[in-house]
Design an enzyme around this catalytic site. Structure first.
Site, mmCIF file in Angstrom:
data_model
loop_
_atom_site.group_PDB
_atom_site.id
_atom_site.type_symbol
_atom_site.label_atom_id
_atom_site.label_comp_id
_atom_site.label_asym_id
_atom_site.label_seq_id
_atom_site.Cartn_x
_atom_site.Cartn_y
_atom_site.Cartn_z
ATOM 1 N N CYS A 131 4.797 33.661 43.730
ATOM 2 C CA CYS A 131 3.240 34.193 43.627
ATOM 3 C C CYS A 131 2.547 33.913 42.413
ATOM 4 O O CYS A 131 3.050 34.316 41.440
ATOM 5 C CB CYS A 131 3.339 35.706 43.940
ATOM 6 S SG CYS A 131 1.635 36.307 44.102
ATOM 7 N N ASP B 93 8.001 34.114 46.832
ATOM 8 C CA ASP B 93 7.827 34.133 47.995
ATOM 9 C C ASP B 93 8.921 33.188 48.739
ATOM 10 O O ASP B 93 9.181 31.928 48.202
ATOM 11 C CB ASP B 93 6.506 33.269 48.046
ATOM 12 C CG ASP B 93 5.243 33.968 47.744
ATOM 13 O OD1 ASP B 93 5.367 35.125 48.084
ATOM 14 O OD2 ASP B 93 4.149 33.459 47.387
ATOM 15 N N GLU C 185 15.233 10.811 52.831
ATOM 16 C CA GLU C 185 16.694 10.825 52.265
ATOM 17 C C GLU C 185 16.951 12.404 51.874
ATOM 18 O O GLU C 185 16.195 12.879 51.277
ATOM 19 C CB GLU C 185 16.900 9.935 51.003
ATOM 20 C CG GLU C 185 18.461 9.892 50.743
ATOM 21 C CD GLU C 185 19.142 11.072 50.040
ATOM 22 O OE1 GLU C 185 20.249 11.430 50.295
ATOM 23 O OE2 GLU C 185 18.483 11.761 49.253
ATOM 24 N N GLN D 53 0.598 30.158 49.096
ATOM 25 C CA GLN D 53 1.486 29.668 50.249
ATOM 26 C C GLN D 53 0.956 28.585 50.875
ATOM 27 O O GLN D 53 1.659 27.401 51.332
ATOM 28 C CB GLN D 53 1.829 30.777 51.102
ATOM 29 C CG GLN D 53 2.664 31.842 50.428
ATOM 30 C CD GLN D 53 2.739 33.113 51.214
ATOM 31 O OE1 GLN D 53 1.901 33.479 52.311
ATOM 32 N NE2 GLN D 53 3.489 34.209 50.837
ATOM 33 N N GLU D 54 -0.533 28.524 51.039
ATOM 34 C CA GLU D 54 -1.145 27.432 51.655
ATOM 35 C C GLU D 54 -1.097 26.270 51.039
ATOM 36 O O GLU D 54 -0.890 25.032 51.836
ATOM 37 C CB GLU D 54 -2.546 27.972 52.065
ATOM 38 C CG GLU D 54 -2.690 29.196 53.154
ATOM 39 C CD GLU D 54 -2.713 30.517 52.314
ATOM 40 O OE1 GLU D 54 -2.666 31.538 52.857
ATOM 41 O OE2 GLU D 54 -2.226 30.394 50.838
#
Length: 142
Positions: A54, A61, A77, A95-96
């Site tokens: 975060c 997170d 790979e 996160q987005e």
């Protein structure tokens, strides 16, 4: 019942060191040739070991990531993908943004016909987040 005194001010200035996005090892990513060009093969790569940080608190997170793609001429790979995803572990990123960056980096690397990245982020404060991003190569109808 005994009264317990709590002094929460000790948490006010705590912040763990975090890295910026330059720590993400994009250059480690590699591909291998896809020997069935023209055959619409769906490849799914799940992992439950993704961690970033975060950017506000520096706390970790955690997410389950699922990468699904239809290769054009290249496959991703796996060892290089594992190192790439692991390089996020100390990066302060929303996160987005992390989910979109993974899609962006892998599309640039592998030039797939189609790709989808799903990230199911663990709940914090009772709220979880699911982020789903997709790419479809221009002209691909599948």
């Amino acid at each position: 019942m005994a009264q317990v005194e709590h002094n929460h001010t000790k948490y006010n200035n705590i912040r763990f060191d975090i890295q910026d996005e330059s720590a993400i090892m994009v250059d480690i990513l590699e591909t291998i040739p896809y020997e069935y060009v023209g055959k619409k093969t769906e490849v799914t790569i799940p992992t439950s070991e993704f961690t970033s940080v975060c950017p506000w608190s520096g706390l970790p997170d955690f997410a389950d990531i699922k990468i699904t793609f239809i290769p054009n001429e290249k496959l991703i790979e796996m060892k290089s993908l594992k190192y790439y995803l692991t390089s996020y572990r100390n990066v302060g990123i929303y996160q987005e943004h992390a989910t979109n960056k993974i899609l962006e980096d892998l599309v640039k690397l592998a030039d797939p016909l189609y790709m989808r990245v799903e990230a199911i982020w663990n709940a914090r404060g009772g709220l979880g987040t699911e982020v789903i991003v997709e790419y479809r190569k221009e002209g691909y109808e599948g």
